[in-house]
Design an enzyme around this catalytic site. Sequence first.
Site, PDB file in Angstrom:
ATOM      1  N   ASP A   1       0.832  -1.199   0.000  1.00  0.00           N
ATOM      2  CA  ASP A   1       0.000   0.000   0.000  1.00  0.00           C
ATOM      3  C   ASP A   1       0.871   1.256   0.000  1.00  0.00           C
ATOM      4  O   ASP A   1       0.622   2.214  -0.748  1.00  0.00           O
ATOM      5  CB  ASP A   1      -0.917  -0.018   1.218  1.00  0.00           C
ATOM      6  CG  ASP A   1      -1.782   1.223   1.315  1.00  0.00           C
ATOM      7  OD1 ASP A   1      -2.480   1.550   0.346  1.00  0.00           O
ATOM      8  OD2 ASP A   1      -1.756   1.883   2.369  1.00  0.00           O
TER       9      ASP A   1
ATOM     10  N   GLU B   1      -2.006  -5.302  -3.372  1.00  0.00           N
ATOM     11  CA  GLU B   1      -1.040  -4.578  -2.546  1.00  0.00           C
ATOM     12  C   GLU B   1       0.051  -5.522  -2.042  1.00  0.00           C
ATOM     13  O   GLU B   1       1.244  -5.179  -2.061  1.00  0.00           O
ATOM     14  CB  GLU B   1      -1.749  -3.923  -1.363  1.00  0.00           C
ATOM     15  CG  GLU B   1      -2.659  -2.773  -1.759  1.00  0.00           C
ATOM     16  CD  GLU B   1      -3.467  -2.243  -0.595  1.00  0.00           C
ATOM     17  OE1 GLU B   1      -3.871  -1.068  -0.642  1.00  0.00           O
ATOM     18  OE2 GLU B   1      -3.691  -3.006   0.373  1.00  0.00           O
TER      19      GLU B   1
END
Length: 238
Positions: free
Chosen positions: A55, A127
């Site tokens: 992320d 992610e």
Amino acid sequence: MITKERKELLNELMEVLGYKFKDLELLNLAFVHRSYLNECKDATISNERLEFLGDVILGFIVSVELYEQFPNSDEGYLTKIRSKVVCEESFSYAARTFNLGKYLLLGKGEDSFGGRNRNSILADTFEALFGALYLDGGMDVVTEIANKYFFDTVVYKIDKNIFIKDYKSYLQEYFHKNATTKISYTLIAERGPDHDKEFDMCVNIDDVVKGYGTGKNKKQAEQQAARDALIKSGAISE
């Protein structure tokens, strides 16, 4: 331990990515959902730490791309656009282009309830994959894959005006519905010393002014004028 069948699946994914992991266990970990831990004694950690890292990595890469693509935009605008890109919608869409659901390791219950196609799980897996890519190959590898598969395909399909690099060409394509349409750019003003000039341009479509733009050189000002005309015409969002 990674089984022979699992290795074949991961090799398939690496072919899609165009990158061969040095640490196959790391790639495998990117697909271990927490529900899998309850049913597999060999699995002790999930992909959540990689998800956290990915992320941050993706947020950084997108921020750099936006900074370069929009040299005249302020922090508020860049933050607004980044929020459209670094989100569950775009990450889950990207995960589907890679068919990441196929490689997930899920608990039977989660799998039976459609976990492989759930947006939140797919976005988290995307992610985690980029977290693993960073740890295995570094920032150059992550950036290359993001540019190849994320910006030019995924982001463009979700909101195609975010990463338009050539507004003049897009304006030409949008308005040139017939051969008689005439598009031209006119210098309105220039100001400042030679080492720090600014130029104001307008774009005319069939001799009617449709947009204005300012830039450090004439080409940049023309691009901004074309962008302004596209926004005013409703072709793209601001």
